[in-house]
Design a protein around this motif. Structure first.
Motif, PDB file in Angstrom:
ATOM      1  N   GLN A   1      10.791  34.072  10.785  1.00  0.00           N
ATOM      2  CA  GLN A   1      11.798  33.968  11.835  1.00  0.00           C
ATOM      3  C   GLN A   1      12.432  35.323  12.145  1.00  0.00           C
TER       4      GLN A   1
ATOM      5  N   ASP B   1      12.372  37.801  15.581  1.00  0.00           N
ATOM      6  CA  ASP B   1      13.620  38.256  16.197  1.00  0.00           C
ATOM      7  C   ASP B   1      13.753  39.773  16.201  1.00  0.00           C
TER       8      ASP B   1
ATOM      9  N   ARG C   1      17.073  26.360  12.060  1.00  0.00           N
ATOM     10  CA  ARG C   1      16.845  27.112  13.307  1.00  0.00           C
ATOM     11  C   ARG C   1      16.634  26.140  14.460  1.00  0.00           C
ATOM     12  N   THR C   2      17.380  26.316  15.534  1.00  0.00           N
ATOM     13  CA  THR C   2      17.310  25.364  16.644  1.00  0.00           C
ATOM     14  C   THR C   2      16.105  25.608  17.539  1.00  0.00           C
ATOM     15  N   ASP C   3      15.743  26.857  17.773  1.00  0.00           N
ATOM     16  CA  ASP C   3      14.615  27.176  18.644  1.00  0.00           C
ATOM     17  C   ASP C   3      13.491  27.768  17.808  1.00  0.00           C
ATOM     18  N   VAL C   4      12.463  26.967  17.575  1.00  0.00           N
ATOM     19  CA  VAL C   4      11.349  27.438  16.738  1.00  0.00           C
ATOM     20  C   VAL C   4      10.149  27.867  17.575  1.00  0.00           C
ATOM     21  N   ALA C   5      10.278  27.829  18.903  1.00  0.00           N
ATOM     22  CA  ALA C   5       9.187  28.281  19.765  1.00  0.00           C
ATOM     23  C   ALA C   5       8.931  29.763  19.520  1.00  0.00           C
TER      24      ALA C   5
ATOM     25  N   ARG D   1       8.336  19.820  14.118  1.00  0.00           N
ATOM     26  CA  ARG D   1       9.131  20.577  15.091  1.00  0.00           C
ATOM     27  C   ARG D   1       8.361  21.792  15.598  1.00  0.00           C
TER      28      ARG D   1
ATOM     29  N   ALA E   1       7.061  22.401  19.477  1.00  0.00           N
ATOM     30  CA  ALA E   1       7.487  23.596  20.207  1.00  0.00           C
ATOM     31  C   ALA E   1       6.308  24.469  20.617  1.00  0.00           C
TER      32      ALA E   1
END
Length: 333
Positions: free
Chosen positions: A184, A188, A252-256, A281, A285
């Motif tokens: 992750q 980022d 984590r809310t957005d795993v795309a 998830r 995504a």
């Protein structure tokens, strides 16, 4: 050292005998080929009293198989072990391999054998750091060490014989949770990671608050150990409302956009539901994901019984996943 080890062994034996008496019924759910007296050593609960014993047992150095060399290096103050397959062309893929131990124990040197097995199977350079442990060094110390090691692999790629565009991250248990967090943070922070392989990963601190686990976690890593370890890692009791970013990757809310993931877990593990949910998830995504859920498998069975057919298949599935995503040639495993 020998005297201390002998004392620790006596303590472990006593704890194992008591655990066996309490585990007769849960043992019946274990797949027959995964039943072994060795699993009792992994059934010692983790808490403040047992942590020194567990750390002592997990500090020993294992050895790689023939055809893999080991070198100890340092990234800042952190020791890292670099495992390199011999007689294979460069540049090779690279794998950041993170050891287990509930964020509070374990060592890179103990996992030299499985790391060497992976290096040999993939023809890859495997780098494993001795990241800092809780409770003395709570989050984000361990994760920062893992990220520093990844950055070191990239900046020293030519020296290590690594193709910096072909790096994956993997880990088991706590190491699997850290590997997910590394994946992750790498996205980022703009660091290329080709894939993530998570073996029974410790992903979600909220699991430590549940009392509806349907009997999972009665063997080896228990709900009590899980809650104690999360408390040590976070520096406070887990709470449903929040956790620091990257501390519990499942939050984590957005795993795309995360790297393709292989997630392997046994259906008797305390981590089973959080692992399945994370894999689902990721897939939803648009992240290519492979979930391998093994019936009758408890936590650490893949390390204790590497040679039984189901665990050989489990490992081979992970290797094949990494091989595809790292564009690694097929060496003998």
């Amino acid at each position: 050292m020998r005297k201390a080890a002998a004392v620790a062994a006596v303590g472990v034996a006593a704890l194992a005998v008591r655990r066996y008496a309490a585990l007769r019924k849960p043992l019946s759910a274990v797949a027959p080929e995964l039943r072994s007296p060795r699993m009792l050593v992994s059934s010692i609960p983790m808490n403040a009293r047992t942590l020194p014993i567990i750390r002592m047992l997990m500090a020993f150095k294992s050895r790689p198989q023939p055809g893999v060399t080991v070198a100890e290096r340092h990234v800042g103050a952190i020791a890292v072990f670099v495992l390199t397959p011999t007689g294979q062309p460069v540049p090779r893929p690279g794998v950041l391999s993170l050891h287990g131990g509930g964020m509070c124990a374990g060592s890179a040197q103990l996992e030299i054998q499985p790391a060497g097995r992976l290096a040999h199977a993939l023809g890859a350079v495997v780098v494993s750091p001795n990241y800092r442990l809780a409770p003395e060094n709570p989050f984000p110390a361990g994760l920062d060490d893992c990220m520093a090691t990844l950055q070191w692999m990239v900046s020293h790629a030519e020296e290590l014989g690594i193709d910096p565009s072909r790096i994956a991250v993997c880990g088991t248990s706590a190491g699997g949770g850290l590997a997910a967090a590394v994946a992750q943070r790498a996205v980022d922070e703009g660091i290329s990671v080709r894939a993530q392989a998570l073996v029974s990963p410790m992903l979600d601190d909220r699991t430590a608050l549940r009392d509806d686990l349907a009997g999972r976690g009665e063997l080896t890593w228990t709900p009590k150990s899980n809650r104690w370890a999360w408390t040590a890692y976070l520096g406070r009791e887990p709470r449903r409302s929040s956790a620091p970013e990257y501390a519990a990757p499942a939050r984590r809310t957005d795993v795309a956009g995360l790297p393709p993931a292989w997630i392997g877990v046994g259906d008797l593990e305390v981590f089973f539901e959080e692992n399945v949910a994370y894999a689902e998830r990721l897939e939803a995504a648009g992240v290519p994901s492979q979930l391998v859920a093994v019936p009758g498998m408890y936590h650490t069975a893949d390390g204790i019984l590497q040679k039984v057919p189901s665990m050989r298949d489990f490992h081979a599935s992970m290797v094949q996943f990494l091989r595809v995503h790292l564009d690694a040639p097929e060496w003998n495993d």
